[in-house]
Design an enzyme around this catalytic site. Structure first.
Site, mmCIF file in Angstrom:
data_model
loop_
_atom_site.group_PDB
_atom_site.id
_atom_site.type_symbol
_atom_site.label_atom_id
_atom_site.label_comp_id
_atom_site.label_asym_id
_atom_site.label_seq_id
_atom_site.Cartn_x
_atom_site.Cartn_y
_atom_site.Cartn_z
ATOM 1 N N ASP A 101 19.318 0.235 -19.618
ATOM 2 C CA ASP A 101 20.290 0.787 -18.675
ATOM 3 C C ASP A 101 21.614 0.056 -18.887
ATOM 4 O O ASP A 101 21.717 -1.141 -18.587
ATOM 5 C CB ASP A 101 19.817 0.583 -17.224
ATOM 6 N N LYS A 138 22.473 7.238 -14.729
ATOM 7 C CA LYS A 138 21.947 6.495 -13.581
ATOM 8 C C LYS A 138 23.062 6.318 -12.561
ATOM 9 O O LYS A 138 24.205 6.018 -12.918
ATOM 10 C CB LYS A 138 21.421 5.145 -14.052
ATOM 11 N N LYS A 140 18.500 8.981 -13.173
ATOM 12 C CA LYS A 140 17.823 7.886 -12.496
ATOM 13 C C LYS A 140 18.642 7.557 -11.259
ATOM 14 O O LYS A 140 19.795 7.138 -11.352
ATOM 15 C CB LYS A 140 17.701 6.653 -13.383
#
Length: 216
Positions: A89, A150, A176
């Site tokens: 990430d 995300k 996400k």
């Protein structure tokens, strides 16, 4: 949706600045017990891969502000892969977005995605962005070959995940949802809005509160 499938969508997370190996160990144990993934600081990835080889390991790069140099982000990605992370990430640079320097944002994301043969999620820090900036960075992430976008780190002012942002982001890539998700009901709201994955430090409580009737 069955409980096992739901649990696989949870990245049980520990990323605070004072995180110890004992904290990571506890998250790994919980992830293995409940069938979740674990999102941990990069400094512990190699140890975690040895300790819990059956847990999907997620780690971060340029966390939490996204202002590392592009080469540094690329190096962090490479190091995470070599340490046996399964997913990365990476935090986008919000300052570049605010300044309209989209070429720089695109170039660094392309470099990170190209550096490693694992899924890269782009943390867009949605609470800091306008609707136009959010759409722009999602387009950039999609074109760069990212696997997910995300919502947030959870460390920036302005909050974390919200339904409106998830709906917009899901038009571009799998989402996400992360930042401030503490209950099963909140996780379900994000899934209903289009999220595919949930990032939360409250993963155990969320999974233990699983109610299959919600998905009937």
């Amino acid at each position: 949706m069955e409980r096992a499938e739901f649990a696989e969508r949870i990245d049980h997370t520990v990323l605070g600045p004072e995180t110890t190996w004992a904290d990571v160990e506890a998250v790994l144990d919980a992830a293995e017990t409940h069938g979740m993934n674990a999102c941990i600081p990069p400094c512990y990835v190699a140890e975690a891969a040895d300790y819990a080889p059956d847990v999907r390991l997620v780690t971060v790069a340029a966390f939490p502000h996204g202002q590392a140099a592009p080469r540094a982000k690329e190096f962090e990605a490479e190091r995470a892969w070599k340490d046996d992370a399964d997913e990365l990430d990476v935090v986008v640079n919000p300052g570049r977005l605010h300044a309209g320097d989209t070429d720089a944002v695109a170039e660094e994301l392309e470099r990170v995605v190209a550096a490693v043969p694992m899924p890269v999620k782009v943390i867009v820090e949605a609470p800091l962005l306008s609707a136009l900036e959010l759409r722009t960075v999602c387009e950039i992430a999609e074109e760069a070959g990212a696997a997910f976008v995300k919502t947030a780190t959870g460390f920036a002012e302005g909050g974390g995940a919200n339904v409106a942002d998830v709906r917009i982001m899901s038009e571009y890539l799998p989402v996400k949802a992360s930042g401030g998700i503490g209950t099963f009901e909140e996780a379900v709201a994000m899934l209903d809005a289009g999220a595919e994955r949930i990032g939360a430090s409250a993963g155990v409580g969320i999974v233990e509160a699983f109610d299959p009737s919600v998905f009937e």
